[in-house]
Design a protein around this motif. Structure first.
Motif, PDB file in Angstrom:
ATOM      1  N   LEU A  39       0.730  -1.341   0.066  1.00 43.76           N
ATOM      2  CA  LEU A  39       0.010  -0.063   0.023  1.00 43.76           C
ATOM      3  C   LEU A  39       0.867   1.242  -0.153  1.00 43.76           C
ATOM      4  CD1 LEU A  39      -2.802  -1.072   2.576  1.00 43.76           C
ATOM      5  CD2 LEU A  39      -2.742  -1.114   0.047  1.00 43.76           C
ATOM      6  N   THR A  63       0.226   8.817   0.614  1.00 44.96           N
ATOM      7  CA  THR A  63      -1.340   8.337   0.965  1.00 44.96           C
ATOM      8  C   THR A  63      -1.513   7.094   0.488  1.00 44.96           C
ATOM      9  OG1 THR A  63      -1.638   9.439  -1.031  1.00 44.96           O
ATOM     10  CG2 THR A  63      -2.071  10.725   0.716  1.00 44.96           C
ATOM     11  N   GLY A 109      -3.527   5.104   2.335  1.00 45.68           N
ATOM     12  CA  GLY A 109      -4.822   4.573   2.681  1.00 45.68           C
ATOM     13  C   GLY A 109      -5.039   3.674   3.907  1.00 45.68           C
ATOM     14  N   SER A 110      -6.193   2.929   3.881  1.00 51.42           N
ATOM     15  CA  SER A 110      -6.385   2.294   5.100  1.00 51.42           C
ATOM     16  C   SER A 110      -5.708   0.912   5.094  1.00 51.42           C
ATOM     17  CB  SER A 110      -8.086   1.983   4.996  1.00 51.42           C
ATOM     18  OG  SER A 110      -8.935   2.818   5.562  1.00 51.42           O
ATOM     19  N   GLY A 145      -4.799   3.805   7.676  1.00 53.51           N
ATOM     20  CA  GLY A 145      -4.045   4.850   7.581  1.00 53.51           C
ATOM     21  C   GLY A 145      -3.058   4.845   8.684  1.00 53.51           C
ATOM     22  N   THR A 158      -0.174   2.096   7.793  1.00 52.48           N
ATOM     23  CA  THR A 158       0.507   2.421   6.599  1.00 52.48           C
ATOM     24  C   THR A 158       1.498   3.675   6.807  1.00 52.48           C
ATOM     25  OG1 THR A 158      -1.383   3.595   5.724  1.00 52.48           O
ATOM     26  CG2 THR A 158      -0.901   1.165   5.105  1.00 52.48           C
TER      27      THR A 158
END
Ligand code: BES
Ligand code: ZN
Ligand code: ZN
Length: 501
Positions: free
Chosen positions: A426, A437, A439-440, A442, A445
């Motif tokens: 991710l 960015t 993402g989930s 969040g 990551t």
């Protein structure tokens, strides 16, 4: 910038043996649930009527105030419940004393006695009794009112801990507890100062002063030096502000051991979101986006003042995330000191950009052997654990366990999230090495993004976006900054020194 927490000095706190106690305007009496029903020796107050009417039963969290009108030597008496003696902990004592302290202070007493002998019926260790009591009182005696022009009249001058079992342990814990509680207040104060008063230069100057007064070395790198070191990710965030960035390095050498602990704190003295601008409601509290920096500064101050046998280096890449013609933009691809290129999906995910250059610097230039980063990094951390606990991730169990037990010792809650292989994809980007960015999930990551720059050292990432801020004063915390991390990182340094001795 005003130094409210230093004005603490007008409340003197000390300890005496029970046989030496004087008269106090007000007293605090800790009481166990089981010990009720009989008259208290010193107070000569029968508790049973209070118990019958369920006014006070010694239960955990109960506080009962009595004003004595007669011949009694104490005007105000505050009973605090500790619950069952066999279940008591240092945290229960700390919360109870803080509650009792606030209640009694509100009665405008000048002198206060805190009677601790009863406590040892459950909590037997004099170190725990002293440390938790002094911490509770120092930390409960704070409110951010620096900018209230009408000065509040203060009545309280002296607080005395009264305890027959004063021994070397008690004395050492009293000194240590007072210093770390003050470090917590320093951290809160740095967070609570608004961004127009607390910008990178002010923060850097404050750290220079603290280094001199507490005993650690400070080096400040200015804009030119930051650029020369190749900190392109940090500079991408910092460049739109008219306040110059300051890269702050703090070094404490207290031991001959080879090992050095590294601390990295997120130091956004303000986060507007940049071009990915935040709504006003999300912006008002963003003076607090340097809570990680404040925590490492607080910890360093206490580590140096208590002269711990350990080596610690802490760094803060201080800057503001603002908007100007030269702002970095969503869609940009920027470099970093570590050499990796990063795609910018959102300029509000700025913290991780400043942190990767700080992380790369500390692992390559300061020879640290293990590193913790602490940051108000993601709003998602508040969704994970609310304002109650710090979210952690780590690449190494034994170092994580050391961090975990240090947080537990301070009574600051922490919870570890996993790093699953699936998440690793991710943070990658098709046009660059990484994306800011991912993402989930969040919070995970975002932490993993920073982990790309840890040089494979034992590493713990702490997201304090929730735990560093509270909208309600409770026990010894006040509204606004909680000072989270300062005391826990102090204990981490202490453990790290012991472990590697
Ligand atoms: N400083 C914020 C995180 C934050 C939010 C701290 C609320 C305290 C309270 C951080 O820089 C941020 O804005 N993060 C974004 C990241 C997103 C754009 C990927 C977030 O969490 O929304
Ligand atoms: Zn942001
Ligand atoms: Zn931020």
């Amino acid at each position: 910038m005003n130094r409210k927490y230093e004005r603490m000095d007008n409340m003197n706190i000390s300890y005496v043996k029970e046989s030496d106690f004087k008269d106090y305007d007000g007293v605090i009496f800790p009481v166990y649930e089981d010990s009720l029903g009989m008259a208290h020796e010193t107070l000569a107050i029968p508790f049973s009527p209070l118990k019958e009417k369920e006014l006070f039963e010694g239960k955990k969290g109960q506080v009962h105030h009595i004003t004595s009108m007669g011949e009694a030597s104490f005007r105000d008496i505050v009973l605090i419940g500790l619950g069952k003696a066999e279940e008591v902990t240092g945290h229960i004592l700390r919360n109870a004393i803080a509650d009792g302290f606030k209640t009694l202070k509100a009665k405008k007493v000048s002198t206060m006695g805190v009677f601790l002998d009863e406590v040892s019926d459950g909590l037997t260790c004099s170190y725990a009794i002293a440390r938790n009591s002094v911490e509770a009182i120092v930390m409960a005696d704070y409110a951010f009112d620096t900018y209230k022009t009408k000065e509040k009249k203060t009545y309280l001058e002296d607080v005395t801990l009264v305890f027959d079992g004063v021994d070397d342990e008690f004395e050492a814990a009293f000194t240590e507890g007072k210093i770390i509680a003050e470090a917590n207040l320093l951290t809160r104060e740095l967070v609570n100062e608004p961004a127009n008063k607390m910008y990178p230069e002010v923060l850097a100057n404050r750290v220079v002063e603290l280094g001199q007064s507490k005993g650690f070395e400070v080096e400040i790198f200015d804009r030119q030096a930051i650029e020369e070191m190749g900190m392109q990710a940090y500079m991408a965030v910092a460049k739109a502000s008219s306040e110059a960035p300051k890269f702050i390095v703090m070094r404490y050498k207290g031991s001959e051991i080879e090992k050095t602990l590294g601390l990295v704190g997120k130091g956004l003295t303000y986060d507007s979101g940049g071009l990915s601008i935040k709504p006003t409601s999300g912006m008002v509290a963003m003076k607090s986006d340097m809570g990680g920096a404040a925590a490492v500064i607080g910890a360093m101050s206490a580590i140096a003042e208590n002269k711990l046998d350990v080596n610690v280096v802490a760094v803060v890449a201080a800057c503001e995330n603002m908007i100007a013609g030269n702002s970095y933009k969503p869609g940009d691809i920027i470099g970093s000191m570590g050499g990796k290129n990063i795609f910018i999906g959102n300029t509000d995910a700025e913290g991780r950009l400043t942190l990767i250059d700080a992380m790369h610097y500390i692992v390559t230039k300061e020879n640290v052997d293990a590193v913790v980063d602490i940051a108000t990094l993601t709003g998602a951390a508040i969704h994970c654990l609310g304002h109650v606990a710090t979210v952690a991730i780590s690449n190494e169990d034994s170092f994580y366990n050391m961090v975990d037990s240090s947080f537990n010792k301070a009574g600051e809650k922490i919870w570890r999230m996993p790093i699953f292989d699936e998440y690793k994809e991710l943070i990658k980007h098709e046009d660059a090495d990484l994306t800011n960015t991912a993402g989930s999930p969040g919070t995970i990551t975002a932490g993993m993004f920073i982990g790309e720059f840890n040089g494979d050292l034992p590493w713990v990432h702490l997201d304090i976006a929730g735990s560093s801020w509270t909208s309600k004063a409770k026990h010894y915390t006040s509204k606004g900054g909680t000072g989270v991390g300062a005391r826990s990182l102090y204990y981490l340094a202490k453990n790290y020194g012991k472990e590697n001795a």
